[in-house]
Design a protein around this motif. Structure first.
Motif, PDB file in Angstrom:
ATOM      1  N   PHE A 218       0.992  -1.404  -0.069  1.00 15.91           N
ATOM      2  CA  PHE A 218       0.034   0.081  -0.147  1.00 15.91           C
ATOM      3  C   PHE A 218       0.912   1.054   0.186  1.00 15.91           C
ATOM      4  CE2 PHE A 218      -3.366  -2.435   2.042  1.00 15.91           C
ATOM      5  CZ  PHE A 218      -4.622  -2.163   0.936  1.00 15.91           C
ATOM      6  N   ILE A 219       0.424   2.482  -0.578  1.00  7.37           N
ATOM      7  CA  ILE A 219       0.850   3.762  -0.426  1.00  7.37           C
ATOM      8  C   ILE A 219      -0.134   4.525  -0.020  1.00  7.37           C
ATOM      9  CG2 ILE A 219       2.598   3.487  -2.133  1.00  7.37           C
ATOM     10  CD1 ILE A 219       0.765   5.056  -4.122  1.00  7.37           C
ATOM     11  N   LYS A 220       0.343   5.634   0.786  1.00 12.68           N
ATOM     12  CA  LYS A 220      -0.572   6.673   1.123  1.00 12.68           C
ATOM     13  C   LYS A 220      -0.651   7.644   0.172  1.00 12.68           C
ATOM     14  CE  LYS A 220      -1.519   5.643   5.537  1.00 12.68           C
ATOM     15  NZ  LYS A 220      -3.159   5.496   6.027  1.00 12.68           N
ATOM     16  N   VAL A 221      -1.925   8.113  -0.371  1.00 12.77           N
ATOM     17  CA  VAL A 221      -2.198   8.992  -1.408  1.00 12.77           C
ATOM     18  C   VAL A 221      -2.873  10.026  -0.841  1.00 12.77           C
ATOM     19  CG1 VAL A 221      -3.371   9.165  -3.505  1.00 12.77           C
ATOM     20  CG2 VAL A 221      -2.357   6.962  -2.939  1.00 12.77           C
ATOM     21  N   PRO A 222      -2.413  11.545  -0.971  1.00  8.72           N
ATOM     22  CA  PRO A 222      -3.161  12.414  -0.673  1.00  8.72           C
ATOM     23  C   PRO A 222      -4.350  12.608  -1.344  1.00  8.72           C
ATOM     24  CG  PRO A 222      -1.248  13.240  -1.695  1.00  8.72           C
ATOM     25  CD  PRO A 222      -1.417  11.676  -1.510  1.00  8.72           C
ATOM     26  N   ARG A 223      -5.606  13.047  -0.888  1.00  9.43           N
ATOM     27  CA  ARG A 223      -7.008  13.235  -1.673  1.00  9.43           C
ATOM     28  C   ARG A 223      -6.903  14.444  -1.887  1.00  9.43           C
ATOM     29  NH1 ARG A 223     -11.937  15.365  -1.436  1.00  9.43           N
ATOM     30  NH2 ARG A 223     -13.823  13.789  -1.624  1.00  9.43           N
ATOM     31  N   LEU A 224      -7.158  14.672  -3.337  1.00  9.67           N
ATOM     32  CA  LEU A 224      -7.358  16.104  -4.032  1.00  9.67           C
ATOM     33  C   LEU A 224      -8.392  15.858  -5.275  1.00  9.67           C
ATOM     34  CD1 LEU A 224      -6.699  19.222  -4.055  1.00  9.67           C
ATOM     35  CD2 LEU A 224      -4.980  18.577  -5.625  1.00  9.67           C
ATOM     36  N   SER A 225      -9.370  16.535  -5.030  1.00  8.40           N
ATOM     37  CA  SER A 225     -10.476  16.795  -6.060  1.00  8.40           C
ATOM     38  C   SER A 225     -11.093  18.033  -6.196  1.00  8.40           C
ATOM     39  CB  SER A 225     -11.422  15.580  -5.986  1.00  8.40           C
ATOM     40  OG  SER A 225     -12.453  15.869  -4.680  1.00  8.40           O
ATOM     41  N   ARG A 226     -11.554  18.271  -7.516  1.00  6.23           N
ATOM     42  CA  ARG A 226     -12.344  19.364  -7.725  1.00  6.23           C
ATOM     43  C   ARG A 226     -13.501  19.113  -8.411  1.00  6.23           C
ATOM     44  NH1 ARG A 226      -7.935  23.391 -10.271  1.00  6.23           N
ATOM     45  NH2 ARG A 226      -7.083  21.526 -11.383  1.00  6.23           N
ATOM     46  N   ILE A 227     -14.394  20.146  -8.460  1.00  5.60           N
ATOM     47  CA  ILE A 227     -15.661  20.358  -9.458  1.00  5.60           C
ATOM     48  C   ILE A 227     -15.363  21.277 -10.674  1.00  5.60           C
ATOM     49  CG2 ILE A 227     -17.985  20.858  -9.425  1.00  5.60           C
ATOM     50  CD1 ILE A 227     -18.026  19.973  -6.403  1.00  5.60           C
TER      51      ILE A 227
ATOM     52  N   ASP B  38     -13.827  17.584  14.799  1.00  8.66           N
ATOM     53  CA  ASP B  38     -14.258  17.269  16.074  1.00  8.66           C
ATOM     54  C   ASP B  38     -14.691  15.836  15.946  1.00  8.66           C
ATOM     55  OD1 ASP B  38     -16.670  18.006  14.491  1.00  8.66           O
ATOM     56  OD2 ASP B  38     -17.501  19.030  16.056  1.00  8.66           O
ATOM     57  N   THR B  39     -15.947  15.323  15.164  1.00  9.12           N
ATOM     58  CA  THR B  39     -16.404  14.163  15.130  1.00  9.12           C
ATOM     59  C   THR B  39     -16.341  13.551  13.887  1.00  9.12           C
ATOM     60  OG1 THR B  39     -18.545  14.744  15.028  1.00  9.12           O
ATOM     61  CG2 THR B  39     -17.740  14.356  17.140  1.00  9.12           C
ATOM     62  N   LYS B  40     -16.591  14.252  12.915  1.00 15.23           N
ATOM     63  CA  LYS B  40     -16.358  13.695  11.450  1.00 15.23           C
ATOM     64  C   LYS B  40     -15.694  14.870  10.481  1.00 15.23           C
ATOM     65  CE  LYS B  40     -20.904  11.166  11.979  1.00 15.23           C
ATOM     66  NZ  LYS B  40     -22.200  10.918  11.461  1.00 15.23           N
ATOM     67  N   THR B  41     -15.116  14.244   9.364  1.00 15.48           N
ATOM     68  CA  THR B  41     -14.887  14.987   8.557  1.00 15.48           C
ATOM     69  C   THR B  41     -14.737  14.404   7.062  1.00 15.48           C
ATOM     70  OG1 THR B  41     -13.142  16.695   7.909  1.00 15.48           O
ATOM     71  CG2 THR B  41     -12.216  14.897   8.935  1.00 15.48           C
ATOM     72  N   LEU B  42     -14.289  14.947   6.058  1.00 14.51           N
ATOM     73  CA  LEU B  42     -13.990  14.168   4.812  1.00 14.51           C
ATOM     74  C   LEU B  42     -12.384  13.621   4.942  1.00 14.51           C
ATOM     75  CD1 LEU B  42     -15.581  16.350   2.104  1.00 14.51           C
ATOM     76  CD2 LEU B  42     -16.332  14.181   2.785  1.00 14.51           C
ATOM     77  N   ILE B  43     -12.253  12.625   4.600  1.00 14.79           N
ATOM     78  CA  ILE B  43     -10.818  12.038   4.470  1.00 14.79           C
ATOM     79  C   ILE B  43      -9.843  12.807   3.709  1.00 14.79           C
ATOM     80  CG2 ILE B  43     -11.661   9.744   4.915  1.00 14.79           C
ATOM     81  CD1 ILE B  43     -10.786   9.037   1.949  1.00 14.79           C
ATOM     82  N   LYS B  44      -8.660  13.203   4.122  1.00 18.99           N
ATOM     83  CA  LYS B  44      -7.550  13.883   3.497  1.00 18.99           C
ATOM     84  C   LYS B  44      -6.529  13.106   2.835  1.00 18.99           C
ATOM     85  CE  LYS B  44      -8.065  17.835   6.481  1.00 18.99           C
ATOM     86  NZ  LYS B  44      -7.548  18.752   7.616  1.00 18.99           N
ATOM     87  N   GLU B  45      -6.452  11.707   3.130  1.00 14.87           N
ATOM     88  CA  GLU B  45      -5.533  10.592   2.533  1.00 14.87           C
ATOM     89  C   GLU B  45      -6.272   9.282   2.578  1.00 14.87           C
ATOM     90  OE1 GLU B  45      -1.853  10.556   4.157  1.00 14.87           O
ATOM     91  OE2 GLU B  45      -2.426   9.725   6.187  1.00 14.87           O
ATOM     92  N   PHE B  46      -5.795   8.560   1.537  1.00 14.15           N
ATOM     93  CA  PHE B  46      -6.270   6.926   1.522  1.00 14.15           C
ATOM     94  C   PHE B  46      -5.211   6.123   1.330  1.00 14.15           C
ATOM     95  CE2 PHE B  46      -7.416   9.219  -2.299  1.00 14.15           C
ATOM     96  CZ  PHE B  46      -6.773   8.428  -3.253  1.00 14.15           C
ATOM     97  N   ASP B  47      -5.558   5.017   1.621  1.00 14.53           N
ATOM     98  CA  ASP B  47      -4.481   3.879   1.227  1.00 14.53           C
ATOM     99  C   ASP B  47      -4.845   3.584  -0.346  1.00 14.53           C
ATOM    100  OD1 ASP B  47      -3.188   3.651   3.531  1.00 14.53           O
ATOM    101  OD2 ASP B  47      -4.622   2.174   4.282  1.00 14.53           O
TER     102      ASP B  47
ATOM    103  N   LEU C 161      -0.179  -0.843  -7.390  1.00 15.49           N
ATOM    104  CA  LEU C 161      -0.472  -1.089  -8.841  1.00 15.49           C
ATOM    105  C   LEU C 161      -1.817  -1.081  -9.197  1.00 15.49           C
ATOM    106  CD1 LEU C 161       2.172  -3.956  -9.549  1.00 15.49           C
ATOM    107  CD2 LEU C 161       2.576  -1.636 -10.335  1.00 15.49           C
ATOM    108  N   GLY C 162      -2.612  -0.296  -8.412  1.00 16.23           N
ATOM    109  CA  GLY C 162      -3.960  -0.391  -8.427  1.00 16.23           C
ATOM    110  C   GLY C 162      -4.783  -1.445  -7.782  1.00 16.23           C
ATOM    111  N   PRO C 163      -5.907  -1.234  -7.601  1.00 18.95           N
ATOM    112  CA  PRO C 163      -6.971  -2.047  -6.963  1.00 18.95           C
ATOM    113  C   PRO C 163      -6.832  -3.435  -7.330  1.00 18.95           C
ATOM    114  CG  PRO C 163      -8.308  -0.678  -8.282  1.00 18.95           C
ATOM    115  CD  PRO C 163      -6.792  -0.039  -8.430  1.00 18.95           C
TER     116      PRO C 163
ATOM    117  N   ASN D  94      -1.445  10.503 -10.408  1.00 15.96           N
ATOM    118  CA  ASN D  94      -1.673  11.105  -9.110  1.00 15.96           C
ATOM    119  C   ASN D  94      -2.212  10.014  -8.146  1.00 15.96           C
ATOM    120  OD1 ASN D  94      -0.509  13.344 -10.121  1.00 15.96           O
ATOM    121  ND2 ASN D  94      -2.542  14.358 -10.553  1.00 15.96           N
ATOM    122  N   TRP D  95      -2.683   8.882  -8.453  1.00 15.69           N
ATOM    123  CA  TRP D  95      -3.102   7.850  -7.533  1.00 15.69           C
ATOM    124  C   TRP D  95      -1.682   7.084  -7.200  1.00 15.69           C
ATOM    125  CZ3 TRP D  95      -8.304   6.404  -6.139  1.00 15.69           C
ATOM    126  CH2 TRP D  95      -9.172   7.272  -6.957  1.00 15.69           C
TER     127      TRP D  95
END
Length: 505
Positions: free
Chosen positions: A92-101, A206-215, A219-221, A342-343
């Motif tokens: 696994f690698i740690k990937v910072p989450r970045l997305s836009r609309i 405090d209790t909930k937030t959107l994740i900022k990084e993910f595993d 080589l992909g899922p 970027n993944w």
């Protein structure tokens, strides 16, 4: 095992252990088989495709690797996360989450950032969004039967029309008023405009937030599911690829055997237990003898949304920093754009180039689905330039097309009543369970699909779980809970230590 030139027959009576037949080699099917193997119960897994993973697989084209939609590895179920690390270990690698609309020619940060949003929308539009929000808080809509009503009550009508309506209708191909509120409650529960603004301005967490990084597997899922496949084959639970189930024979309340085709071969498999992950509607039509007409009618009434991805190779080292971008503007047919480099940089063999996944939501038989591959690659190339993400169409050097049938179960106004008919019918069988996204006609993420599979395996070992309660009360798939008291209870026999002691994931 009895073998002839054209027929392979697998019988449970040739073994000293019960045999389970698993239909489908996606996350749910492989998880169920793997969990059973850990307890000495052999399985045979039948996968129609040429590789495992289902919609979570990783495809390849000229050494470029890409997902069918992009799959992050994060979960609130510690048992599932423990299983991921048990199987994939250090890959696994740690990937910072970045997305836009992308909306009306401008890019908005996602999650929404107030200053960015105000700058792009203008002060007047932003004030009207706030007015609309406070208006619905004072006088909410009395009924929440569809997506439009559910979202409007939480964000206000103007924000709904700005950031929800066009994209949702692009994804599903039907008006938001025809999408049940169930889908919204499952996918975006727990978010609010107030919380988004507070978190963005004050950095509240405090209790909930959107994740900022993910595993993410390096080589992909598909790497995860291929590792499952290797382990199962080594443990005596073979995974048969390119093998389509054509008949599921039954006697009374029991499934007796499976008939499958693999090229010119016919496979006949007997079993004690059966786990299904193919679309539940398709399963009904494979039963022999067929179920009553009211069951078949309910099966025919379930609807699905299909999907195709156009991976294009661009002769640019760096294009944009996002993992993915949502395209809300209806003038573009593309719905979402993945930047696979970027993944994981290992997804792209040439560091001087970029591979983008142009995702189109469609239905079998419509213009997009039927479009020639060359025309689709041309469309994707033109749209990426018109979006301003590539400055010259000549930089798009290559591309391919992958079509995915039945990618998303549709939550239309009638789906629930039809699904309940099928659910009740499946429950009459003593040795059949149906799990996973398509097996339950439920828009599950892969972790929820895996959880339903773990519980199905436990049922075979003597438990009595109701699989249909999985993911019915879970919050939005990007929320996580830091309060231990809010953990979702899961059977003690599959409890595992949390990988991260700071958050429940």
């Amino acid at each position: 095992m009895k073998v002839t030139n054209t027929n392979h027959s697998y019988s449970r009576h040739q073994h000293n252990f019960p045999l389970t037949v698993v239909i489908g080699g996606g996350p749910a099917g492989l998880t169920a088989a793997y969990q059973l193997a850990k307890h000495g119960i052999k399985s045979t897994i039948l996968e129609k495709g040429d590789r495992v993973g289902g919609i979570s697989r990783t495809e390849t084209y000229k050494d470029y690797r890409f997902d069918i939609g992009g799959h992050r590895f994060f979960t609130k179920v510690p048992q599932v996360q423990h299983l991921w690390y048990e199987v994939l270990k250090d890959d696994f690698i740690k990937v910072p989450r970045l997305s836009r609309i992308y909306y009306k020619g401008k890019f908005f940060s996602y999650p929404l950032e107030p200053f960015n949003a105000v700058s792009n929308l203008g002060i007047l539009h932003s004030l009207l969004i706030l007015y609309s929000y406070f208006k619905v808080k004072v006088k909410p809509l009395p009924v929440e039967e569809n997506f439009e009503q559910w979202v409007t009550n939480r964000f206000g009508e103007r924000l709904y029309k700005t950031f929800f309506k066009s994209y949702t209708e692009k994804v599903w191909g039907i008006p938001c008023t025809q999408i049940r509120a169930d889908w919204a409650a499952q996918r975006i529960k727990g978010l609010s405009l107030k919380k988004a603004v507070i978190n963005a301005v004050f950095g509240s967490n405090d209790t909930k937030t959107l994740i900022k990084e993910f595993d993410y597997p390096i080589l992909g899922p598909g790497m995860m599911w291929e590792r499952f496949q290797e382990k199962l084959n080594a443990q005596g639970s073979p995974v048969h690829l390119n093998t389509e189930v054509i008949k599921v024979e039954r006697q009374g309340k029991r499934i007796t055997r499976i008939i499958a085709k693999r090229g010119d071969e016919t496979l006949t498999l007997e079993g004690d237990q059966f786990i299904n992950t193919m679309p539940v509607a398709a399963l009904m039509h494979r039963l022999d003898p067929l179920p009553p007409e009211n069951i078949l009618k309910a099966a025919r009434s379930l609807k699905y949304r299909d999907f195709l991805i156009v991976p294009i190779v661009v002769n640019e080292k760096d294009l944009f920093p996002d993992n993915w971008i949502y395209i809300h503007s209806p003038e573009f047919k593309v719905g979402r754009i993945q930047n696979f480099k970027n993944w994981s940089p290992a997804m792209v063999p040439d560091t001087n180039k970029t591979c983008l996944g142009m995702e189109y939501f469609c239905s079998q038989g419509d213009n997009l689905w039927e479009m020639d591959n060359k025309d689709l690659i041309r469309l994707a190339s033109e749209e990426i330039v018109n979006l301003g993400l590539v400055d010259d169409i000549s930089k798009v050097e290559d591309g391919t097309v992958i079509r995915q049938k039945k990618a998303y179960p549709v939550y239309d106004g009638e789906y629930k009543q039809h699904l309940e008919v099928l659910q009740d019918y499946v429950s009459t069988f003593e040795n059949l369970q149906t799990v996973g996204r398509n097996g339950m006609h439920r828009y599950n993420n892969q972790d929820h699909s895996m959880l339903s599979a773990l519980l199905a395996a436990e049922n075979i070992m003597g438990a009595n779980h109701d699989l249909w309660t999985v993911n019915t009360e879970r919050s939005y798939h990007e929320d996580f809970v830091t309060d231990d008291k809010k953990k979702t209870p899961v059977s003690p026999s599959i409890k595992a230590k949390s990988i991260n002691s700071k958050v429940v994931v």
